[in-house]
Design a protein around this motif. Structure first.
Motif, mmCIF file in Angstrom:
data_model
loop_
_atom_site.group_PDB
_atom_site.id
_atom_site.type_symbol
_atom_site.label_atom_id
_atom_site.label_comp_id
_atom_site.label_asym_id
_atom_site.label_seq_id
_atom_site.Cartn_x
_atom_site.Cartn_y
_atom_site.Cartn_z
ATOM 1 N N GLY A 1 -6.175 4.534 6.830
ATOM 2 C CA GLY A 1 -7.416 3.805 7.089
ATOM 3 C C GLY A 1 -7.221 2.305 6.989
ATOM 4 O O GLY A 1 -7.756 1.545 7.805
ATOM 5 N N LYS A 2 -6.439 1.867 5.997
ATOM 6 C CA LYS A 2 -6.168 0.440 5.859
ATOM 7 C C LYS A 2 -5.331 -0.073 7.030
ATOM 8 O O LYS A 2 -5.536 -1.199 7.504
ATOM 9 C CB LYS A 2 -5.445 0.171 4.539
ATOM 10 C CG LYS A 2 -6.303 0.441 3.304
ATOM 11 C CD LYS A 2 -5.511 0.252 2.028
ATOM 12 C CE LYS A 2 -6.367 0.567 0.809
ATOM 13 N NZ LYS A 2 -5.596 0.433 -0.459
ATOM 14 N N TRP B 1 -4.573 12.468 0.138
ATOM 15 C CA TRP B 1 -5.751 11.605 0.227
ATOM 16 C C TRP B 1 -5.342 10.139 0.235
ATOM 17 O O TRP B 1 -5.844 9.334 1.008
ATOM 18 C CB TRP B 1 -6.674 11.915 -0.946
ATOM 19 C CG TRP B 1 -8.049 11.332 -0.858
ATOM 20 C CD1 TRP B 1 -8.565 10.564 0.158
ATOM 21 C CD2 TRP B 1 -9.101 11.459 -1.815
ATOM 22 N NE1 TRP B 1 -9.862 10.203 -0.113
ATOM 23 C CE2 TRP B 1 -10.219 10.746 -1.313
ATOM 24 C CE3 TRP B 1 -9.212 12.105 -3.041
ATOM 25 C CZ2 TRP B 1 -11.420 10.662 -2.020
ATOM 26 C CZ3 TRP B 1 -10.410 12.029 -3.737
ATOM 27 C CH2 TRP B 1 -11.504 11.312 -3.228
ATOM 28 N N GLN B 2 -4.380 9.796 -0.633
ATOM 29 C CA GLN B 2 -3.907 8.416 -0.691
ATOM 30 C C GLN B 2 -3.208 8.022 0.600
ATOM 31 O O GLN B 2 -3.375 6.892 1.090
ATOM 32 C CB GLN B 2 -2.954 8.237 -1.873
ATOM 33 C CG GLN B 2 -2.458 6.819 -2.075
ATOM 34 C CD GLN B 2 -3.592 5.842 -2.293
ATOM 35 O OE1 GLN B 2 -4.413 6.015 -3.187
ATOM 36 N NE2 GLN B 2 -3.651 4.801 -1.483
ATOM 37 N N ASN C 1 0.817 -1.218 0.000
ATOM 38 C CA ASN C 1 0.000 0.000 0.000
ATOM 39 C C ASN C 1 0.847 1.261 0.000
ATOM 40 O O ASN C 1 0.415 2.302 -0.510
ATOM 41 C CB ASN C 1 -0.926 0.006 1.219
ATOM 42 C CG ASN C 1 -2.007 -1.057 1.134
ATOM 43 O OD1 ASN C 1 -2.355 -1.525 0.053
ATOM 44 N ND2 ASN C 1 -2.532 -1.464 2.283
ATOM 45 N N THR D 1 -10.401 8.553 10.375
ATOM 46 C CA THR D 1 -9.995 8.473 8.976
ATOM 47 C C THR D 1 -11.176 8.679 8.030
ATOM 48 O O THR D 1 -11.001 9.217 6.925
ATOM 49 C CB THR D 1 -9.304 7.120 8.699
ATOM 50 O OG1 THR D 1 -8.832 7.108 7.352
ATOM 51 C CG2 THR D 1 -10.283 5.957 8.911
ATOM 52 N N GLU D 2 -12.387 8.300 8.439
ATOM 53 C CA GLU D 2 -13.545 8.528 7.573
ATOM 54 C C GLU D 2 -13.775 10.015 7.359
ATOM 55 O O GLU D 2 -14.076 10.450 6.236
ATOM 56 C CB GLU D 2 -14.796 7.900 8.187
ATOM 57 C CG GLU D 2 -14.718 6.399 8.388
ATOM 58 C CD GLU D 2 -14.231 6.032 9.777
ATOM 59 O OE1 GLU D 2 -13.448 6.823 10.342
ATOM 60 O OE2 GLU D 2 -14.638 4.977 10.291
ATOM 61 N N GLU E 1 -11.801 14.452 -0.087
ATOM 62 C CA GLU E 1 -12.711 14.320 -1.224
ATOM 63 C C GLU E 1 -13.370 15.667 -1.539
ATOM 64 O O GLU E 1 -13.527 16.033 -2.719
ATOM 65 C CB GLU E 1 -13.777 13.272 -0.932
ATOM 66 C CG GLU E 1 -14.706 13.005 -2.111
ATOM 67 C CD GLU E 1 -15.699 11.899 -1.852
ATOM 68 O OE1 GLU E 1 -16.576 11.673 -2.703
ATOM 69 O OE2 GLU E 1 -15.609 11.247 -0.790
ATOM 70 N N GLU F 1 -3.950 9.133 3.496
ATOM 71 C CA GLU F 1 -5.019 8.923 4.479
ATOM 72 C C GLU F 1 -5.733 7.597 4.229
ATOM 73 O O GLU F 1 -6.130 6.910 5.177
ATOM 74 C CB GLU F 1 -6.019 10.079 4.412
ATOM 75 C CG GLU F 1 -7.080 10.035 5.498
ATOM 76 C CD GLU F 1 -6.489 10.079 6.893
ATOM 77 O OE1 GLU F 1 -7.035 9.400 7.790
ATOM 78 O OE2 GLU F 1 -5.484 10.786 7.101
ATOM 79 N N ARG F 2 -5.893 7.228 2.959
ATOM 80 C CA ARG F 2 -6.472 5.904 2.664
ATOM 81 C C ARG F 2 -5.585 4.799 3.251
ATOM 82 O O ARG F 2 -6.089 3.817 3.811
ATOM 83 C CB ARG F 2 -6.596 5.707 1.152
ATOM 84 C CG ARG F 2 -7.687 6.533 0.489
ATOM 85 C CD ARG F 2 -7.965 5.993 -0.911
ATOM 86 N NE ARG F 2 -8.691 6.940 -1.724
ATOM 87 C CZ ARG F 2 -8.165 7.755 -2.612
ATOM 88 N NH1 ARG F 2 -6.847 7.738 -2.809
ATOM 89 N NH2 ARG F 2 -8.897 8.590 -3.317
ATOM 90 N N ASN F 3 -4.283 4.962 3.102
ATOM 91 C CA ASN F 3 -3.369 3.974 3.667
ATOM 92 C C ASN F 3 -3.492 3.927 5.189
ATOM 93 O O ASN F 3 -3.434 2.846 5.789
ATOM 94 C CB ASN F 3 -1.926 4.311 3.267
ATOM 95 C CG ASN F 3 -1.639 3.994 1.813
ATOM 96 O OD1 ASN F 3 -2.476 3.411 1.111
ATOM 97 N ND2 ASN F 3 -0.479 4.379 1.337
ATOM 98 N N GLN G 1 -10.858 11.442 5.135
ATOM 99 C CA GLN G 1 -10.990 11.086 3.728
ATOM 100 C C GLN G 1 -12.082 11.895 3.042
ATOM 101 O O GLN G 1 -11.931 12.308 1.888
ATOM 102 C CB GLN G 1 -11.264 9.585 3.593
ATOM 103 C CG GLN G 1 -10.075 8.705 3.955
ATOM 104 C CD GLN G 1 -10.291 7.251 3.600
ATOM 105 O OE1 GLN G 1 -10.773 6.930 2.523
ATOM 106 N NE2 GLN G 1 -9.925 6.352 4.501
#
Length: 440
Positions: A139-140, A132-133, A44, A259-260, A267, A135-137, A263
């Motif tokens: 979240g994962k 953003w990416q 990731n 994280t929600e 967005e 932050e997605r990481n 993200q």
């Protein structure tokens, strides 16, 4: 040869000793180890690097576009042009073919953007996408830490179940030995003896099952932190220690750091930047253009470039202005679509904040109740242990019937099951609280 074999054996013994050393973990160390060892986490992270490369790529759009072009052509029939009367002494209009049949043009061309709103917006969009990416990481990684926490807490619970089952097996073993002694001396009827034997066998079976479940939970934890199956794990956290810890308050910063929420914020920024880019797509763009060319011409099929008399050069420099016209009419639909998406995301953002606030309130209440229940059932469990110890002091004197023993055992079993159930509910409530508060 003997020295070599002895050395080899010593190396193998050292390696085996290291392999047998237990890996001591607490909750935080287990989560850190998972993020370090897991391959999906490492994979990731490339997404973030790719997004950062995209930023560099967008910035490079401001670098001058310098290129070399070549065009080689042959014209068997040269296009004729109309020559009006009076040109060169001609009295009548006529068609005249002018030009070369063999033509080669080699050019060096330059295009340097000077004013372009699209390029500026593309860079901002790429920078936001990289954040953003990331932050997605995150979240994962939170999802992975949640799985590790669940596996870790499950080991603590299975360990508790195993200890209680072993204690129960020990008690029924003592009951059976006592019953067997009385039965052999003719002081106990056969049916009570068989009941004691059956209860002991059931306790042994239950103990065996809890041991199996404990080993399975350890394997699950090993999988989540990505260590080999032969690694021995030792957990330093104790289940009982968690019951008496004070409950931390959830701050607004922690809530907004979910994280929600983060993200959705990225967005929103992404959509606003794309909306700005779409609106500015109708603005003029300005570029500096330059050209330097060398041209080879010949009247025959001749491409002998060493014949320098047929070479000639030319160059140009200027500004290129591009003013969109049709897009003023077609752009409105795209802008409206982006506006609708922006409003949609804003509603989703507000709803998510309300959902998270509700989750936190529910998690606080559930954890407080679970903590209270866990403490109370632990007290009942300790009291049951004291009752058992008092009963043990009376057993050697034959003052208790087997029915009385079973009644006491029933109370102890009820206390144990309530304790296990309350412990499980506490662990689940604690994990849900950490998830809701964004502190996992």
């Amino acid at each position: 040869m003997k020295i070599y074999i002895t050395g080899l054996i010593a190396v193998l013994m050292i390696h085996t000793a290291k392999a047998q050393q237990p890996l001591t973990l607490n909750m935080e160390k287990a989560k850190e180890l998972a993020l370090k060892n897991r391959f999906d986490v490492q994979a990731n992270r490339y997404d973030t690097e790719i997004a950062e490369k995209e930023i560099k790529g967008r910035k490079q759009a401001y670098i001058p576009d310098l290129k070399i072009t070549g065009n080689v052509s042959y014209h068997p029939q040269i296009q004729a042009i109309l020559v009006p009367p009076g040109f060169g002494g001609i009295t009548e209009p006529t068609l005249l073919a002018l030009g070369a049949k063999s033509i080669s043009i080699y050019s060096l061309e330059l295009n340097q953007p000077i004013l372009s709103s699209s390029l500026r917006n593309d860079i901002k969009i790429a920078e936001n996408s990289a954040q953003w990416q990331a932050e997605r990481n995150r979240g994962k990684e939170i999802e992975i830490k949640q799985k590790v926490s669940e596996a870790y807490l499950n080991v603590l619970l299975r360990d508790l179940q195993q200890k209680i089952a072993l204690n129960e097996e020990k008690r029924y073993s003592e009951y059976f030995n006592l019953a067997q002694g009385r039965y052999d001396n003719g002081a106990l009827i056969e049916n009570d003896y068989l009941r004691a034997k059956l209860d002991y066998q059931n306790a042994k079976q239950q103990s065996s099952v809890t041991t199996q479940n404990y080993e399975i939970s350890l394997n699950t934890l090993r999988h989540e932190i990505n260590v080999e199956n032969n690694v021995k794990l030792e957990l330093s956290d104790k289940l009982e220690d968690s019951f008496l810890k004070e409950l931390p308050d959830v701050t607004a910063a922690q809530q907004n750091n979910r994280t929600e929420i983060r993200q959705l914020e990225f967005e929103k920024i992404d959509q606003n930047l794309k909306l700005k880019k779409q609106r500015q797509s109708v603005l003029p763009s300005l570029s500096l253009v330059a050209n330097y060319s060398q041209q080879f011409q010949n009247m025959e099929f001749n491409y002998d470039y060493t014949d320098t008399q047929w070479w000639s050069g030319f160059s140009a420099i200027g500004l290129k202005l591009s003013i969109p016209l049709t897009e003023h009419f077609t752009n409105a639909v795209s802008v409206d679509q982006l506006l609708l998406k922006t409003r949609q995301t804003e509603f989703n953002f507000q709803q998510k904040k309300a959902d998270i606030s509700y989750e936190i309130n529910q998690a606080v209440i559930s954890l407080s109740n679970a903590q209270t229940n866990a403490v109370r059932t632990k007290d009942s469990y300790d009291l049951a242990q004291k009752v058992y110890e008092n009963q043990q002091q009376q057993l050697p004197y034959g003052a208790l019937s087997y029915d009385t023993i079973l009644n006491t055992e029933s109370s102890m079993t009820s206390a144990e099951q309530n304790y296990i159930k309350a412990s499980y509910e506490f662990l689940l409530a604690k994990l849900n609280y950490e998830m809701a508060a964004g502190t996992l």
